[in-house]
Design an enzyme around this catalytic site. Structure first.
Site, short mmCIF file in Angstrom:
data_model
loop_
_atom_site.label_atom_id
_atom_site.label_comp_id
_atom_site.label_asym_id
_atom_site.label_seq_id
_atom_site.Cartn_x
_atom_site.Cartn_y
_atom_site.Cartn_z
N ALA A 76 -0.69 20.03 -3.40
CA ALA A 76 -1.51 20.08 -2.19
C ALA A 76 -2.39 18.83 -2.15
CB ALA A 76 -2.38 21.33 -2.17
N LYS A 77 -2.94 18.56 -0.98
CA LYS A 77 -3.84 17.43 -0.82
C LYS A 77 -4.65 17.67 0.46
CE LYS A 77 -4.55 13.36 -2.91
NZ LYS A 77 -4.64 13.18 -4.38
#
Length: 391
Positions: A76-77
């Site tokens: 994720a980011k």
């Protein structure tokens, strides 16, 4: 603009959430790429140039990075499209956290990336009233001091040492050029010097210094601490070379630890190192990697070489709600062990299967993610059934 729906592939992203706040002008995005191996985890960056596509690319890198180091978190980011130097930064960060309160920490745990500091991570925890909302908070709040320990740079140096050994060479006495002398580059320089390497070039956004006989790492670490990026401006004229030239100086090991796509196909023909160890995320283009390989130059992939921060984040994730701080020595030892082991495994696979190290690392990570997807029942029936029958 490309249709985001057309960008989805077999791995993800599972979720793209865009948020905004009219009062503060905050615009942000969260990309949850793949959670088959655990909760989405990746840094949160702040920059006026942040785009959804950029964050999606980085979220995918995190999917492979977690799997490659065999830690159980998902890719994720997050990104905030704003100036990190804004006097309204705290209000913007708080607005970002509020808008994503239904995602943090249920689907995503915030962390540090470009433009975000330990204080910002603490603000996210405070805004949501949950110690589990973010990692990377100050040590006085129970956080892992990433920059103080220099975990990413430490792992980068260990990866370089392991790669040189796999190439039948020694890092001791080897000449190393560093692009980027920030948190990652300084920690890498320190550990490289401890391992006996000779740093011959280093750069910041304000310039580059080069000495073929070797730079005094201790001096430059002190200068960086005092002057920041401007330390290179204080160098004697005979040490100054144009920015970007650190990528093509004569050296044994090149460490691009600054921006993305800095080594393209044009520059790949000018690189004079035997080994490239990717300190930044995505510093080489696919075409450049092919040309470097054709020239006999080995490239250690970013999500193998710079995974020290992810490994330390594994400790931080466990410590979020603990009353005890993780032991720094244990963190650095684990960063060194996993960085060295993963580098050796990937280079061995690349040699055995006659593929580029990036492809070898990707296959290793994809196999682990696909296995997790199968076990969770996330694959199409025709793909999942044969393996499930024999399991």
């Amino acid at each position: 603009m490309r249709d985001l729906l057309q960008e989805i592939d077999e791995w993800g992203p599972e979720k793209v959430v865009c948020v905004s706040d009219a009062r503060t002008g905050m615009r942000g995005v969260l990309v949850i790429d793949n959670t088959a191996r655990g909760t989405g985890k990746g840094g949160t960056r702040m920059s006026p140039s942040v785009t959804v596509t950029e964050i999606a690319r980085l979220a995918r890198v995190m999917t492979w990075k977690w799997a490659a180091v065999d830690l159980f978190h998902g890719g994720a980011k997050a990104g905030i499209n704003a100036d990190p130097g804004s006097p309204d930064k705290e209000r913007i960060v708080r607005a970002f956290a509020r808008r994503l309160a239904d995602q943090i920490p249920a689907s995503y745990v915030a962390g540090l990336d470009m433009g975000m500091t330990e204080d910002d991570a603490a603000i996210i925890q405070d805004e949501l009233g949950d110690r589990g909302a973010a990692v990377g908070v100050p040590e006085s709040l129970g956080g892992v001091p990433y920059d103080q320990l220099g975990v990413t740079g430490h792992g980068l140096a260990e990866s370089a040492d392991a790669a040189m050994a796999r190439l039948g060479r020694s890092l001791a006495g080897a000449r190393v050029a560093l692009q980027g002398f920030g948190a990652v580059g300084t920690a890498a320089a320190r550990r490289l010097a401890e391992l006996g390497a000779q740093v011959v070039a280093l750069s910041t956004v304000e310039g580059t210094v080069h000495d073929p006989d070797g730079l005094d790492v201790g001096y430059w670490l002190a200068a960086r601490a005092e002057l920041g990026d401007a330390c290179v401006q204080a160098a004697p004229d005979h040490l100054r070379i144009p920015r970007g030239q650190e990528l093509v100086v004569d050296c044994d090991v090149l460490v691009p630890a600054a921006g993305q796509d800095v080594i393209d196909e044009r520059l790949a023909g000018e690189v004079r190192a035997h080994l490239v160890v990717e300190g930044a995320n995505l510093p080489t283009t696919p075409g450049a990697r092919s040309l470097l390989a054709a020239r006999g130059i080995t490239v250690v992939p970013d999500f193998i070489a710079n995974a020290g921060g992810a490994i330390a984040a594994g400790f931080a994730m466990d410590a979020r709600r603990s009353a005890f701080r993780p032991e720094p020595t244990l963190i650095l030892d684990e960063v060194a062990r996993r960085s060295r082991d993963n580098t050796a495994v990937v280079l061995d696979i690349a040699r055995e299967q006659d593929v580029l190290p990036h492809e070898a690392a990707l296959r290793l990570a994809q196999d682990r993610v696909r296995t997790a997807m199968r076990l969770r029942g996330r694959l199409p029936r025709q793909e999942a059934r044969p393996e499930a029958v024999t399991a």
